[in-house]
Design a protein around this motif. Structure first.
Motif, PDB file in Angstrom:
ATOM      1  N   VAL A 261       3.379  -6.291   9.999  1.00  0.00           N
ATOM      2  CA  VAL A 261       3.207  -5.587   8.723  1.00  0.00           C
ATOM      3  C   VAL A 261       3.791  -4.198   8.924  1.00  0.00           C
ATOM      4  O   VAL A 261       3.627  -3.594   9.985  1.00  0.00           O
ATOM      5  N   SER A 262       4.482  -3.695   7.909  1.00  0.00           N
ATOM      6  CA  SER A 262       4.946  -2.312   7.982  1.00  0.00           C
ATOM      7  C   SER A 262       4.886  -1.698   6.591  1.00  0.00           C
ATOM      8  O   SER A 262       5.490  -2.230   5.647  1.00  0.00           O
ATOM      9  N   GLY A 263       4.135  -0.640   6.458  1.00  0.00           N
ATOM     10  CA  GLY A 263       3.995   0.035   5.171  1.00  0.00           C
ATOM     11  C   GLY A 263       4.956   1.189   5.060  1.00  0.00           C
ATOM     12  O   GLY A 263       6.062   1.056   4.530  1.00  0.00           O
ATOM     13  N   THR A 264       4.557   2.317   5.625  1.00  0.00           N
ATOM     14  CA  THR A 264       5.399   3.512   5.554  1.00  0.00           C
ATOM     15  C   THR A 264       6.763   3.283   6.208  1.00  0.00           C
ATOM     16  O   THR A 264       7.767   3.790   5.725  1.00  0.00           O
TER      17      THR A 264
ATOM     18  N   PRO B 104      -8.705  -0.069   9.814  1.00  0.00           N
ATOM     19  CA  PRO B 104      -8.266  -0.378   8.455  1.00  0.00           C
ATOM     20  C   PRO B 104      -8.729   0.678   7.448  1.00  0.00           C
ATOM     21  O   PRO B 104      -9.768   1.301   7.622  1.00  0.00           O
TER      22      PRO B 104
ATOM     23  N   GLY C  38       0.749   1.066  11.799  1.00  0.00           N
ATOM     24  CA  GLY C  38       1.563   1.933  12.649  1.00  0.00           C
ATOM     25  C   GLY C  38       2.805   1.275  13.229  1.00  0.00           C
ATOM     26  O   GLY C  38       3.336   1.738  14.248  1.00  0.00           O
ATOM     27  N   ILE C  39       3.284   0.215  12.575  1.00  0.00           N
ATOM     28  CA  ILE C  39       4.485  -0.444  13.112  1.00  0.00           C
ATOM     29  C   ILE C  39       5.738   0.140  12.463  1.00  0.00           C
ATOM     30  O   ILE C  39       5.874   0.189  11.239  1.00  0.00           O
TER      31      ILE C  39
ATOM     32  N   VAL D  49      -4.581  -0.298  13.821  1.00  0.00           N
ATOM     33  CA  VAL D  49      -5.175   0.973  13.345  1.00  0.00           C
ATOM     34  C   VAL D  49      -6.547   0.596  12.804  1.00  0.00           C
ATOM     35  O   VAL D  49      -6.825  -0.576  12.561  1.00  0.00           O
TER      36      VAL D  49
ATOM     37  N   MET E 288      -5.626  -5.845  13.981  1.00  0.00           N
ATOM     38  CA  MET E 288      -5.380  -4.486  13.488  1.00  0.00           C
ATOM     39  C   MET E 288      -4.981  -3.568  14.646  1.00  0.00           C
ATOM     40  O   MET E 288      -5.635  -3.552  15.693  1.00  0.00           O
TER      41      MET E 288
ATOM     42  N   GLY F 173       0.014   4.784   7.289  1.00  0.00           N
ATOM     43  CA  GLY F 173       0.523   5.987   7.943  1.00  0.00           C
ATOM     44  C   GLY F 173      -0.239   6.467   9.165  1.00  0.00           C
ATOM     45  O   GLY F 173      -0.091   7.611   9.584  1.00  0.00           O
TER      46      GLY F 173
ATOM     47  N   PHE G  63      -6.221   2.949   5.658  1.00  0.00           N
ATOM     48  CA  PHE G  63      -5.131   3.827   5.217  1.00  0.00           C
ATOM     49  C   PHE G  63      -3.814   3.470   5.902  1.00  0.00           C
ATOM     50  O   PHE G  63      -3.813   3.035   7.050  1.00  0.00           O
TER      51      PHE G  63
ATOM     52  N   LEU H   2       0.823  -1.223   0.000  1.00  0.00           N
ATOM     53  CA  LEU H   2       0.000   0.000   0.000  1.00  0.00           C
ATOM     54  C   LEU H   2       0.855   1.270   0.000  1.00  0.00           C
ATOM     55  O   LEU H   2       0.429   2.310  -0.498  1.00  0.00           O
ATOM     56  N   SER H   3       2.060   1.176   0.564  1.00  0.00           N
ATOM     57  CA  SER H   3       2.913   2.364   0.647  1.00  0.00           C
ATOM     58  C   SER H   3       3.971   2.423  -0.452  1.00  0.00           C
ATOM     59  O   SER H   3       4.873   3.249  -0.395  1.00  0.00           O
TER      60      SER H   3
ATOM     61  N   HIS I 228      -4.466  -9.351   2.371  1.00  0.00           N
ATOM     62  CA  HIS I 228      -5.376  -8.864   3.423  1.00  0.00           C
ATOM     63  C   HIS I 228      -6.601  -8.262   2.749  1.00  0.00           C
ATOM     64  O   HIS I 228      -6.516  -7.175   2.171  1.00  0.00           O
TER      65      HIS I 228
ATOM     66  N   ASP J 172      -0.907  -5.273  12.320  1.00  0.00           N
ATOM     67  CA  ASP J 172      -0.924  -4.437  11.121  1.00  0.00           C
ATOM     68  C   ASP J 172      -1.392  -3.028  11.470  1.00  0.00           C
ATOM     69  O   ASP J 172      -2.510  -2.841  11.944  1.00  0.00           O
TER      70      ASP J 172
ATOM     71  N   MET K 143      -8.751  -3.264  -0.868  1.00  0.00           N
ATOM     72  CA  MET K 143      -9.868  -2.483  -0.301  1.00  0.00           C
ATOM     73  C   MET K 143     -10.891  -2.181  -1.383  1.00  0.00           C
ATOM     74  O   MET K 143     -10.521  -1.860  -2.516  1.00  0.00           O
TER      75      MET K 143
HETATM   76  C1  DX5 Z   1      -4.324  -0.511   6.746  1.00  0.00           C
HETATM   77  C2  DX5 Z   1      -3.534  -1.629   6.093  1.00  0.00           C
HETATM   78  C3  DX5 Z   1      -2.121  -1.681   6.524  1.00  0.00           C
HETATM   79  C4  DX5 Z   1      -1.299  -0.477   6.183  1.00  0.00           C
HETATM   80  C5  DX5 Z   1      -0.149  -0.383   7.136  1.00  0.00           C
HETATM   81  O1  DX5 Z   1      -5.677  -0.701   6.476  1.00  0.00           O
HETATM   82  O2  DX5 Z   1      -4.126  -2.864   6.402  1.00  0.00           O
HETATM   83  O3  DX5 Z   1      -1.506  -2.856   6.002  1.00  0.00           O
HETATM   84  O4  DX5 Z   1      -0.798  -0.507   4.880  1.00  0.00           O
HETATM   85  O5  DX5 Z   1       0.552   0.781   6.871  1.00  0.00           O
HETATM   86  P1  DX5 Z   1       1.455   1.503   7.979  1.00  0.00           P
HETATM   87  O6  DX5 Z   1       2.548   0.569   8.355  1.00  0.00           O
HETATM   88  O7  DX5 Z   1       1.938   2.716   7.281  1.00  0.00           O
HETATM   89  O8  DX5 Z   1       0.555   1.809   9.147  1.00  0.00           O
END
Ligand code: DX5
Ligand code: ZN
Length: 219
Positions: free
Chosen positions: A193-196, A139, A175-176, A137, A135, A143, A141, A8-9, A64, A173, A35
């Motif tokens: 999981v780590s995006g940003t 789900p 904010g990690i 955060v 989760m 960051g 987005f 996603l990032s 996911h 998943d 999504m």
């Molecule tokens: C949020 C996604 C996450 C997201 C995590 O709905 O499921 O996988 O991409 O991104 P960061 O690590 O930036 O919070």
């Protein structure tokens, strides 16, 4: 600690090479956030895109699904090359039937819980699934900020799995990053999981190495 960078990032104009870049950087899984604009207020990509980037990595694809009706799309994601498919207990599909459909394709099934869903929501299915994704955060987005108060769910799930005599992989998943990964590890997380935290780092290899070090792993 296993690290699953979230596509996603990534730079969406070059998703194939971004996937390749993560494998070279030492990722353990590739996390793919699907999504549908209904289950969550955002739209990302679907099975054809996953199929297109599949040849760029031999790592397991951890898909996911943040979609209303996962059951209806399992065949598509199987055909696209998913290795693990997780879907939300809060979705509309029948949970048992969806797990069975995933397994029928030889794919590992997992369940996901949103922040407001208790750990106990997955207890009836622990014997039938490979992974639970908790989760940290809401789900939708990348960051967002890590919700530390979700961490006790891991122990509740682990203890219940033990009580049922089954093993389960626990994934977190949202904010990690370097500031939060050690808390995730201490709480019993197996896969982060780590995006940003990985994609936006100057050096992805260093970022993954650092996350593993901070989680207590040597390498
Ligand atoms: C949020 C996604 C996450 C997201 C995590 O709905 O499921 O996988 O991409 O991104 P960061 O690590 O930036 O919070
Ligand atoms: Zn995700």
């Amino acid at each position: 600690m296993k690290i699953a960078p979230s596509i996603l990032s990534c730079d969406f104009s070059v998703m194939g090479s971004e996937t390749e870049r993560m494998e070279k950087a030492g990722a353990d899984y590739i996390h793919l956030d699907v999504m549908d604009g209904h289950f969550v207020p955002n739209i990302t990509f679907g099975a054809p895109v996953i199929k297109a980037i599949r040849p760029y990595s031999s790592l397991p694809f951890d898909v996911h699904l943040m979609i209303e009706e996962p059951y209806n799309y399992i065949d598509d994601f199987a055909e696209a090359g998913a290795d693990i498919i997780t879907f939300h207990v809060e979705s509309r599909s029948d949970i048992e039937k969806t797990i069975e459909k995933i397994k029928a394709h030889g794919i590992k099934p997992g369940l996901v819980i949103k922040p407001n869903t208790p750990a106990s929501a997955v207890f009836p299915y622990l014997k039938d699934i490979f992974m639970v994704l908790v989760m940290t955060v809401e789900p939708g987005f990348g960051g967002q900020s890590f919700m530390e108060d979700m961490l006790p769910k891991l122990k509740l799930i682990r203890d219940e799995a033990e009580r049922q005599g089954t093993e389960i992989l626990l994934e977190l998943d949202g904010g990690i990053n370097e500031a939060t990964v050690s808390k995730a590890a201490q709480a019993g997380c197996d896969v982060c999981v780590s995006g940003t935290g990985v994609f936006k780092a100057v050096d992805a290899k260093q970022a993954i190495k650092r996350l593993k070090e901070l989680s207590g792993d040597i390498a």
